[in-house]
Design a protein around this motif. Structure first.
Motif, PDB file in Angstrom:
ATOM      1  N   ILE A 169      15.139   1.728  -4.269  1.00 35.47           N
ATOM      2  CA  ILE A 169      14.157   2.730  -4.660  1.00 35.47           C
ATOM      3  C   ILE A 169      13.030   2.712  -3.633  1.00 35.47           C
ATOM      4  O   ILE A 169      12.662   1.650  -3.133  1.00 35.47           O
ATOM      5  CB  ILE A 169      13.614   2.411  -6.081  1.00 35.47           C
ATOM      6  CG1 ILE A 169      14.631   2.852  -7.130  1.00 35.47           C
ATOM      7  CG2 ILE A 169      12.266   3.051  -6.319  1.00 35.47           C
ATOM      8  CD1 ILE A 169      14.243   2.492  -8.541  1.00 35.47           C
ATOM      9  N   VAL A 195       9.076   3.872  -3.282  1.00 31.34           N
ATOM     10  CA  VAL A 195       7.991   4.232  -4.180  1.00 31.34           C
ATOM     11  C   VAL A 195       6.651   4.000  -3.485  1.00 31.34           C
ATOM     12  O   VAL A 195       6.574   3.255  -2.512  1.00 31.34           O
ATOM     13  CB  VAL A 195       8.132   3.432  -5.500  1.00 31.34           C
ATOM     14  CG1 VAL A 195       7.732   1.979  -5.315  1.00 31.34           C
ATOM     15  CG2 VAL A 195       7.386   4.083  -6.644  1.00 31.34           C
ATOM     16  N   THR A 220       3.271   1.760  -9.007  1.00 29.02           N
ATOM     17  CA  THR A 220       4.619   1.702  -9.595  1.00 29.02           C
ATOM     18  C   THR A 220       5.504   0.706  -8.843  1.00 29.02           C
ATOM     19  O   THR A 220       6.519   0.246  -9.388  1.00 29.02           O
ATOM     20  CB  THR A 220       5.254   3.111  -9.614  1.00 29.02           C
ATOM     21  OG1 THR A 220       4.314   3.989 -10.226  1.00 29.02           O
ATOM     22  CG2 THR A 220       6.552   3.153 -10.387  1.00 29.02           C
ATOM     23  N   LEU A 280      11.071   8.022  -5.324  1.00 30.53           N
ATOM     24  CA  LEU A 280      10.248   8.342  -6.500  1.00 30.53           C
ATOM     25  C   LEU A 280       8.934   8.970  -6.060  1.00 30.53           C
ATOM     26  O   LEU A 280       8.192   8.375  -5.271  1.00 30.53           O
ATOM     27  CB  LEU A 280       9.983   7.069  -7.313  1.00 30.53           C
ATOM     28  CG  LEU A 280      11.010   6.729  -8.412  1.00 30.53           C
ATOM     29  CD1 LEU A 280      12.417   6.630  -7.848  1.00 30.53           C
ATOM     30  CD2 LEU A 280      10.621   5.455  -9.137  1.00 30.53           C
ATOM     31  N   ARG A 326       5.224  10.593  -7.212  1.00 30.71           N
ATOM     32  CA  ARG A 326       4.256  10.775  -8.291  1.00 30.71           C
ATOM     33  C   ARG A 326       3.449  12.061  -8.064  1.00 30.71           C
ATOM     34  O   ARG A 326       2.276  12.169  -8.426  1.00 30.71           O
ATOM     35  CB  ARG A 326       3.326   9.567  -8.385  1.00 30.71           C
ATOM     36  CG  ARG A 326       2.661   9.502  -9.739  1.00 30.71           C
ATOM     37  CD  ARG A 326       1.989   8.193 -10.079  1.00 30.71           C
ATOM     38  NE  ARG A 326       1.773   8.163 -11.518  1.00 30.71           N
ATOM     39  CZ  ARG A 326       1.818   7.096 -12.276  1.00 30.71           C
ATOM     40  NH1 ARG A 326       2.055   5.925 -11.748  1.00 30.71           N
ATOM     41  NH2 ARG A 326       1.616   7.180 -13.572  1.00 30.71           N
ATOM     42  N   TYR A 328      13.282  11.547  -7.630  1.00 36.63           N
ATOM     43  CA  TYR A 328      12.793  11.462  -9.018  1.00 36.63           C
ATOM     44  C   TYR A 328      11.293  11.755  -9.022  1.00 36.63           C
ATOM     45  O   TYR A 328      10.548  11.167  -8.241  1.00 36.63           O
ATOM     46  CB  TYR A 328      13.017  10.065  -9.596  1.00 36.63           C
ATOM     47  CG  TYR A 328      14.473   9.755  -9.871  1.00 36.63           C
ATOM     48  CD1 TYR A 328      15.012   9.892 -11.142  1.00 36.63           C
ATOM     49  CD2 TYR A 328      15.306   9.335  -8.842  1.00 36.63           C
ATOM     50  CE1 TYR A 328      16.345   9.615 -11.389  1.00 36.63           C
ATOM     51  CE2 TYR A 328      16.641   9.052  -9.069  1.00 36.63           C
ATOM     52  CZ  TYR A 328      17.153   9.204 -10.347  1.00 36.63           C
ATOM     53  OH  TYR A 328      18.480   8.930 -10.582  1.00 36.63           O
ATOM     54  N   TYR A 372       7.964  11.512 -11.301  1.00 31.14           N
ATOM     55  CA  TYR A 372       7.567  10.705 -12.470  1.00 31.14           C
ATOM     56  C   TYR A 372       6.049  10.660 -12.556  1.00 31.14           C
ATOM     57  O   TYR A 372       5.336  10.999 -11.598  1.00 31.14           O
ATOM     58  CB  TYR A 372       8.113   9.273 -12.321  1.00 31.14           C
ATOM     59  CG  TYR A 372       7.335   8.447 -11.321  1.00 31.14           C
ATOM     60  CD1 TYR A 372       7.575   8.571  -9.950  1.00 31.14           C
ATOM     61  CD2 TYR A 372       6.331   7.567 -11.728  1.00 31.14           C
ATOM     62  CE1 TYR A 372       6.860   7.848  -9.024  1.00 31.14           C
ATOM     63  CE2 TYR A 372       5.609   6.832 -10.796  1.00 31.14           C
ATOM     64  CZ  TYR A 372       5.868   6.970  -9.451  1.00 31.14           C
ATOM     65  OH  TYR A 372       5.144   6.269  -8.536  1.00 31.14           O
ATOM     66  N   ILE A 398      12.846   2.445 -14.571  1.00 26.91           N
ATOM     67  CA  ILE A 398      13.266   2.147 -13.197  1.00 26.91           C
ATOM     68  C   ILE A 398      14.675   1.558 -13.200  1.00 26.91           C
ATOM     69  O   ILE A 398      15.495   1.869 -12.333  1.00 26.91           O
ATOM     70  CB  ILE A 398      12.251   1.188 -12.528  1.00 26.91           C
ATOM     71  CG1 ILE A 398      10.846   1.765 -12.703  1.00 26.91           C
ATOM     72  CG2 ILE A 398      12.628   0.889 -11.092  1.00 26.91           C
ATOM     73  CD1 ILE A 398      10.025   1.997 -11.530  1.00 26.91           C
ATOM     74  N   VAL A 445      17.068   4.256 -13.227  1.00 25.52           N
ATOM     75  CA  VAL A 445      17.247   4.868 -11.902  1.00 25.52           C
ATOM     76  C   VAL A 445      18.284   4.068 -11.106  1.00 25.52           C
ATOM     77  O   VAL A 445      19.183   4.638 -10.474  1.00 25.52           O
ATOM     78  CB  VAL A 445      15.915   4.951 -11.136  1.00 25.52           C
ATOM     79  CG1 VAL A 445      16.141   5.422  -9.700  1.00 25.52           C
ATOM     80  CG2 VAL A 445      14.931   5.871 -11.849  1.00 25.52           C
TER      81      VAL A 445
END
Lengths: 116, 391
Positions: B264, B266, B270, B317, B319, B350, B352, B364, B367
């Protein structure tokens, strides 16, 4: 712009950081007079030298000599007309705005001393 | 003396500002960043800093005054969030194009409408091409450390820099932060010597002059190059920081990534939640990893695509939504980087946490479950997915 002029301009690597101009008083080099579509014509005989035009001109284009109006800097005058508007002389103002087109057509017929 | 303090993200930012002791701070309050300058103004009132504090009437004025102060030759700072940040908009571009090393803590908060005061990255993501360096922090310690490094980075690169934390999640949460001695911070940041301060009346200069078709493009090209040169400076200063203070910072952080099959990517707080998910899944023998982006501008495209190149599948991911773009901002950057570098892990986006919607460890983990499926089938069914939104 001619090719000759283009050669004189710097590339991006030669320019000072952030577009800074590293000397003072450079506005003088920027000839803004060609923006004008009407020009102030100064009548020396009517002028009372109150200097209001000099005070109000946003481009410092009123030329003084020994404290008296001596002419107009047409290389920098943008033709805004504030000098004429503020001129208090009556009934006919000492500075009149004349369209550039008309001025060109009249060239050679009138004798104006307002050019610097 | 180095001290471990129990402080919030905002307090950590304000404390770093105190130790930086800038010449000028011009600011306007906005939730959730208000405390940063509120606490700082107390330092000013108590005589703990030498700063000239300018209480302005808006964030547009805050950035304008900061720009003026920086151009005058001072070390200048401000802080803001969300709507205030949006109100600074046109001045952000002026700060960067005039190459002014302004340092700004920013607390990430959603943008209206609807009105919301909680965390997402819509505010600063919107300004991702404004010519500011952007560093996003996972926690208060990173924010404190990064703000101190930011002063050096900005002044070396002659570019403004924003250091961000997630609103409330970090800005108002108390954590243990190791702080340094004032003198250590001062020694690290050094004295600021501007090359052409406006207040040097013996050497008059003009800044912000008009630039038409003849020079504008050249000035923009040189600004782009300034940003191109930022990454080695960030790494060099991070190296010196590590030598002095011990903690290591890169352009991004790899967590269990080197042998991972899925991962992931990010930004911000997070990352902490995602690390917990990685730990849980690793205990189950899953080869999962994480890449936390710290420096988003300039974007370390080559480095990130290299770090992700061996993955079978990667989830990015975001935001913030990037509402009228094809994909959200971080995904757009990373997919573009991967494509141009010839790397081709399956990538999925994604979105979020908009408006502060909580994201949990189990979200998570889900995911990673999706990624496992993508890794096996080689197919991305939905390019853009939403975590935690009610259908």
């Amino acid at each position: 712009m001619s090719d000759k002029d283009k050669k004189r301009q710097e590339g991006w690597k030669q320019l000072p950081t952030g577009g800074t101009i590293l000397e003072g008083g450079t506005a003088k080099k920027y000839k803004t007079g060609d923006w004008r579509n009407s020009r102030p014509v100064w009548n020396k005989d009517k002028c009372i030298n109150c200097l209001r035009c000099w005070v109000y001109c946003p481009d410092s284009a009123i030329i003084l000599k020994e404290g008296k109006v001596a002419g107009i800097d047409l290389e920098h005058c943008k033709g805004c007309g504030i000098c004429s508007e503020e001129c208090p002389v009556k009934p006919e103002k000492a500075i009149k705005m004349v369209p550039e087109k008309q001025k060109t057509e009249d060239r050679g017929q009138k004798t104006e001393k307002s050019d610097s | 003396m180095r001290q471990k303090l129990a402080i919030t993200g905002n307090e950590a930012m304000a404390y770093a500002m105190k130790q930086i002791n800038p010449d000028v701070v011009a600011a306007y309050p906005i939730t959730p960043a208000t405390e940063i300058v509120q606490i700082f103004s107390q330092y000013v009132a108590d005589g703990e800093v030498d700063t000239e504090f300018v209480a302005v009437e808006s964030e547009h004025s805050a950035m304008s005054a900061t720009i003026g102060a920086s151009a005058a030759g001072s070390r200048a700072m401000t802080a803001t969030s969300s709507q205030g940040f949006a109100l600074m908009w046109e001045m952000l571009y002026i700060a960067s194009a005039l190459r002014l090393p302004i340092v700004m803590p920013e607390v990430n908060r959603s943008l209206s409408a609807p009105i919301n005061i909680h965390a997402d990255h819509s505010d600063t993501m919107g300004a991702r091409d404004s010519g500011w360096i952007q560093i996003y922090c996972e926690n208060s310690q990173e924010a404190y450390d990064s703000l101190i490094q930011a002063v050096r980075i900005a002044e070396k690169c002659l570019l403004p820099i924003m250091v961000t934390i997630d609103g409330f999640i970090i800005s108002h949460a108390m954590e243990v932060v190791e702080t340094f001695d004032n003198k250590e911070v001062q020694d690290f940041i050094g004295k600021y010597k501007p090359a052409h301060p406006l207040l040097d009346v013996k050497n008059p200069i003009t800044i912000g002059a008009i630039d038409f078709t003849d020079y504008y493009f050249e000035h923009k090209r040189s600004q782009i190059e300034a940003m191109n040169n930022v990454m080695p400076v960030i790494l060099k200063i991070a190296g010196e920081f590590q030598k002095t203070f011990g903690r290591n910072y890169g352009l991004f952080e790899k967590y269990m990534l080197d042998d991972a099959e899925t991962a992931i990517v990010v930004i911000g707080s997070t990352a902490g939640t995602a690390k917990a998910a990685v730990n849980n899944l690793r205990k189950q023998g899953k080869k999962v990893g994480l890449l936390k982006v710290r420096v988003f501008r300039p974007f370390p495209a080559k480095e990130i695509s290299e770090a992700l190149s061996k993955l079978k599948a990667v989830a990015i991911l975001d935001r913030s939504a990037g509402i009228n773009a094809y994909t959200a901002p971080l995904f757009t950057e990373i997919s573009s980087a991967l494509y141009t570098q010839g790397k081709n892990p399956k990538a999925v986006n994604y979105i979020y946490g908009l408006g502060g919607r909580d994201i949990f460890v189990k979200d998570i983990e889900n995911v990673y479950k999706d990624l496992e499926k993508i890794a096996i089938t080689g197919k991305v069914e939905n390019l853009i997915n939403y975590i935690g939104v009610r259908e």
